[in-house]
Design a protein around this motif. Sequence first.
Motif: not given
Length: 346
Positions: A334-335, A338-339
């Motif tokens: 997920y991160d 998102a990044s």
Amino acid sequence: MFSKNLKYYRLKKNMTKKQLASLAGVTPMSISHYESGERKPEMDVIRKLADVLDTRVSDFLSRRNENLVFVHGEFRKKSKLSESQQAYIRESVEEYMNRFFTIVDILGGEVLPEAPSCHRVNLSGTIEQDAKKLREYLRISETGPIGNLVELIENRGILVYFSDIESDAFSGMNGLVNGRPYIIVNKNMSPERIRSTIVHEMAHFIFAWREDTEEKAAEDYATAVSGAFLFSEEDAKRELGIRRSAVTKDMALVCREYGISMYLLVKRANLCGIISDSTAKDFYIRAGQHGWKRAEPIRIAQEEPMLFSQLVFRAVSEHEISVQKGAEILRQPYDFVASQCFAAEG
């Protein structure tokens, strides 16, 4: 589609039906029924299967696009791949393309370049000329180095999938999904070999091969065209000179410029009459002694397919899908997704 997902994850783990059945506490016949779609297990069995195969229940239950029609290329008749490895490669393509076309459907089919026609370019029988035909087909100059090859062909409507296959027996394969050509390559090869393999596979579906062409003859010719495509005779003579008495260290700079291996450069130089047969043979002997046949030094950066990720990041950034959905489609954290989509706060 549970049946397809189960088969994919079983083959990915390199398990037989019998092995999976034993670990999951069911019969091999049950696994066969599950994979054929004749039966669907209860949820407790699905959880057990997911645990054994080290995957999530949601991955088992994820939907497949039933509108995708695949025409997979044939494996070589003397392929050293086992039947299960060949099945895994086909299933991995279908699993990947299912996720790829999920995002295409969300954004709309027009996000893809027009699919190129296949088997429309007639072979001249001359390697150098057919290499130029291939370049013309891709709308690039007849000579000169080619930059990011993967990026180029993705922009020409050819789909590329890098598969993590731990087998030296597989380099690449081509096929069609809904009439659009795809190329799958073994990502564990060197960047130079990946480039050669991609062009080799393109030659198979771009040219109109005679039906009576023998497999080995077609393979050899596609390999030869690939070499001439990446390093033409004009380029070879301009970069190396008309005649060389030895394979020298400075040639590595040409390899880097053209994104090719020293093995390919020497082969091309020999075919173009720049170096003699004995000079080429001497290089092959010395290169073999240094272990280059299996692991020649890498001189260029790895090229990666970017189209799939770009489409997902676009859909997330435009709020067509959530970050979580994008992470699921890409099989990425997920991160990370998102990044790539939103500027850091602060």
